[in-house]
Design an enzyme around this catalytic site. Sequence first.
Site, PDB file in Angstrom:
ATOM      1  N   GLU A 127       0.863  -1.181   0.000  1.00  0.00           N
ATOM      2  CA  GLU A 127       0.000   0.000   0.000  1.00  0.00           C
ATOM      3  C   GLU A 127       0.896   1.226   0.000  1.00  0.00           C
ATOM      4  O   GLU A 127       2.102   1.124   0.235  1.00  0.00           O
ATOM      5  CB  GLU A 127      -0.918  -0.011   1.241  1.00  0.00           C
ATOM      6  CG  GLU A 127      -1.852  -1.210   1.221  1.00  0.00           C
ATOM      7  CD  GLU A 127      -2.794  -1.244   2.414  1.00  0.00           C
ATOM      8  OE1 GLU A 127      -2.754  -0.317   3.240  1.00  0.00           O
ATOM      9  OE2 GLU A 127      -3.561  -2.207   2.492  1.00  0.00           O
ATOM     10  N   GLY A 131       5.118  -0.509   2.414  1.00  0.00           N
ATOM     11  CA  GLY A 131       5.933  -1.196   1.420  1.00  0.00           C
ATOM     12  C   GLY A 131       6.692  -2.308   2.096  1.00  0.00           C
ATOM     13  O   GLY A 131       6.182  -3.412   2.292  1.00  0.00           O
ATOM     14  N   ARG A 243      11.009 -14.770  -5.040  1.00  0.00           N
ATOM     15  CA  ARG A 243      12.298 -14.088  -5.116  1.00  0.00           C
ATOM     16  C   ARG A 243      13.272 -14.767  -6.056  1.00  0.00           C
ATOM     17  O   ARG A 243      14.092 -14.125  -6.694  1.00  0.00           O
ATOM     18  CB  ARG A 243      12.909 -14.119  -3.728  1.00  0.00           C
ATOM     19  CG  ARG A 243      12.960 -12.761  -3.179  1.00  0.00           C
ATOM     20  CD  ARG A 243      13.215 -12.739  -1.722  1.00  0.00           C
ATOM     21  NE  ARG A 243      12.250 -11.801  -1.214  1.00  0.00           N
ATOM     22  CZ  ARG A 243      11.795 -11.781   0.002  1.00  0.00           C
ATOM     23  NH1 ARG A 243      12.226 -12.644   0.881  1.00  0.00           N
ATOM     24  NH2 ARG A 243      10.924 -10.881   0.350  1.00  0.00           N
ATOM     25  N   ILE A 337      30.029   1.376 -21.838  1.00  0.00           N
ATOM     26  CA  ILE A 337      30.765   0.861 -22.993  1.00  0.00           C
ATOM     27  C   ILE A 337      30.198   1.443 -24.291  1.00  0.00           C
ATOM     28  O   ILE A 337      30.932   1.730 -25.231  1.00  0.00           O
ATOM     29  CB  ILE A 337      30.731  -0.689 -22.996  1.00  0.00           C
ATOM     30  CG1 ILE A 337      31.670  -1.202 -21.896  1.00  0.00           C
ATOM     31  CG2 ILE A 337      31.123  -1.256 -24.355  1.00  0.00           C
ATOM     32  CD1 ILE A 337      31.592  -2.689 -21.633  1.00  0.00           C
ATOM     33  N   GLU A 363       9.601  -6.595  -4.800  1.00  0.00           N
ATOM     34  CA  GLU A 363       9.634  -7.935  -4.196  1.00  0.00           C
ATOM     35  C   GLU A 363      10.710  -8.029  -3.107  1.00  0.00           C
ATOM     36  O   GLU A 363      11.458  -8.983  -3.010  1.00  0.00           O
ATOM     37  CB  GLU A 363       9.802  -9.027  -5.274  1.00  0.00           C
ATOM     38  CG  GLU A 363       8.642  -8.959  -6.277  1.00  0.00           C
ATOM     39  CD  GLU A 363       8.129 -10.302  -6.757  1.00  0.00           C
ATOM     40  OE1 GLU A 363       8.344 -11.307  -6.066  1.00  0.00           O
ATOM     41  OE2 GLU A 363       7.500 -10.328  -7.824  1.00  0.00           O
ATOM     42  N   GLY A 364      10.762  -6.997  -2.285  1.00  0.00           N
ATOM     43  CA  GLY A 364      11.738  -6.942  -1.194  1.00  0.00           C
ATOM     44  C   GLY A 364      12.958  -6.141  -1.617  1.00  0.00           C
ATOM     45  O   GLY A 364      13.712  -6.573  -2.482  1.00  0.00           O
ATOM     46  N   GLU A 367      17.702  -3.682   0.964  1.00  0.00           N
ATOM     47  CA  GLU A 367      17.842  -3.494   2.418  1.00  0.00           C
ATOM     48  C   GLU A 367      17.115  -4.602   3.172  1.00  0.00           C
ATOM     49  O   GLU A 367      17.625  -5.144   4.155  1.00  0.00           O
ATOM     50  CB  GLU A 367      17.295  -2.114   2.818  1.00  0.00           C
ATOM     51  CG  GLU A 367      18.125  -0.936   2.315  1.00  0.00           C
ATOM     52  CD  GLU A 367      18.073  -0.712   0.801  1.00  0.00           C
ATOM     53  OE1 GLU A 367      17.088  -1.130   0.160  1.00  0.00           O
ATOM     54  OE2 GLU A 367      19.030  -0.138   0.258  1.00  0.00           O
TER      55      GLU A 367
END
Lengths: 393, 262
Positions: A127, A131, A243, A337, A363-364, A367
């Site tokens: 929300e 987070g 993950r 490059i 998705e996480g 941190e």
Amino acid sequence: MDFRLTADQKGVRDSIRELADKVLRPRAAAFEAAGEVPADVRRHLAEMGLFGMLVPERFGGSALDPLSYCLAIEELARACAATSITVSVSNSVVAAPIAAHGSDEQKQSLLPSMARGELLGAFCLTEAHAGSDAAALRTRATRTAEGYRLQGSKAWATNAGWAGLFIIFATLDPALGSRGITAFLVRSGNPGQPAGPPERKMGLRASSTAPVYLDDCEIPSSDRLGEEGRGMAIALETLDAARIGVAAQCVGIAQAAFEEATAYARGRRAFGHPIAEFGAVKAQIADMATDIDAARLLTHHAASLRATGAEFGCQASMAKLWASEAANRVAARAVQIHGAAGYSADSPVERLYRDARVTTIYEGTSEIQRLVIARRLLGSRVHSTPISPGPLA
Amino acid sequence: MKIIVFIKQVPDTATKIVLAPDGKSLDETNVNFVINPYDEFALEEALQIKDRDPLTQVTVISLGVERAQNALRSALAMGADGAVLLKDEALLGSDAGATARVLVAALKDVSFDLLLFGKQGVGLDQGQVDIRVAEALGLPHAGVVVKLEIDGGRAVAEREIEGAHEIMNFALPAVVTAQKGLNEPRYASLKGIMAAKKKPIEIRDCAALGLRADQVGESGSLTRIKKLSLPPARKEGHKIEGDPASQAKELIRLLREEAKAL
């Protein structure tokens, strides 16, 4: 220890690579310009069975092993990162938890159409104010005579624009903290769920991301996913596994950036030589390749652990942490490059650089991954009682 | 209806060919083997017939070594119902004639309405096996087909001939060979790949085929490969430097003196 893929795993990888190279890669820039993965492409992917990768076979899916799934996601991301997240969200955070926690009736009514790609899924935990601290979510679920009424708003829901099914996490009682959180299934077209405006994003612009509003959204009690109060546990378990897929997506983005960079370094001449002949460029290429290999091995290791039923959460976080940061490093080097050519919005590496950016956030965050890893390693020693893995763990 | 598609596993056409030390075969290191592209058209045609009539049974047969199982597995993943690998040490070195003899033996006691081949196998590109099989079985043969319609016990095939298309109308069973343009081969879906894992591949050796060792392989062949050689390497190009006027002058000199074209 044997790092070779099985013939079946190679079969999955090769067939997805062929499809992605033909159907996605040449059009990835056009998808981004249009701001969507076009419906005909989603249909094509559906026909190939890509939305049923994690659906059990008895419901019409292909029930890929975790490593094959990683290979598929990597190949999709290598061609079009936005498409890969569209596919992986429906599979790993919607179909997978329904297969794991759904009632027989839910599985029978939802999974076959999810496997066919007719019903895409969106996962709504985040929300605006919650987070990383997902347990602070404010969306309320109130019991009614028939079931539940949901009220609140969700943010940053991938697939929101074209999903037919939303998993909504809401609390029955904020005083209960994470133990009040419950998962619900909401179908698009529910009058209590008006569409939100699409987010304007730095990258993954062809994927659909929008808030999801719940305004007196009535659902029958048969649309609750899992037990009351089990929502946070379902979310955590789902995200642990997902993950690995995000890590695979990062490997695919990095691989694409690497391939662009090496091709450019071979062709671009300066001072009478291809720039690939210069030590400064060679060193960058070597570092990029090493970074990608490390990311891929961590990802495959986490997937292999999961396949054997072993504890994999810590390795999944390590893979996601390393692969997402590697994707950012590699994409940044690929731009470097290319020089000015890589700064042009017409260059694929410019898009990859922007697409990579979100991977250390969603998705996480990095941190949170570090927190999860450290807690799982230190938890029982620094405290007399184990510390809970934390909201987005 | 029952359709049999013969497929051959060949090196990917993008492969850089390296000869093995024996000078008679390919060095297979780093070679990616695929289903012969023309055979893929044949298989796709069979699968499209099956799409229209789900009672159709499609069987793929390949003569090859162990790795040919991968080609058969791919065919099963695309949608074939069954697969047979004809594999025996004694079969190695079979030429087109001996190969046809083996395939005919594999068809003994097998009922079928249609035999499909690719128009040729990339690599040796002789395009003989299908014709020899048709001849041995006394079946109609339509080669290099770009359009095929099956209706009841008959077929209408459109085939490429020099400067025109020929329409053939013939009774089944028959032999048809596929040309590029016949269709667009499908990708194997993930469901197909998973389903293919459960479909058995039948393996038959010479004994099972009722063939003696002297009927097949090198001893059963009228031709044999004595030596393979690569085409001569192309000479490196010559870049003419300088301003346009002297470049033109140098070009004229080279055309006259080296190329002797002027």
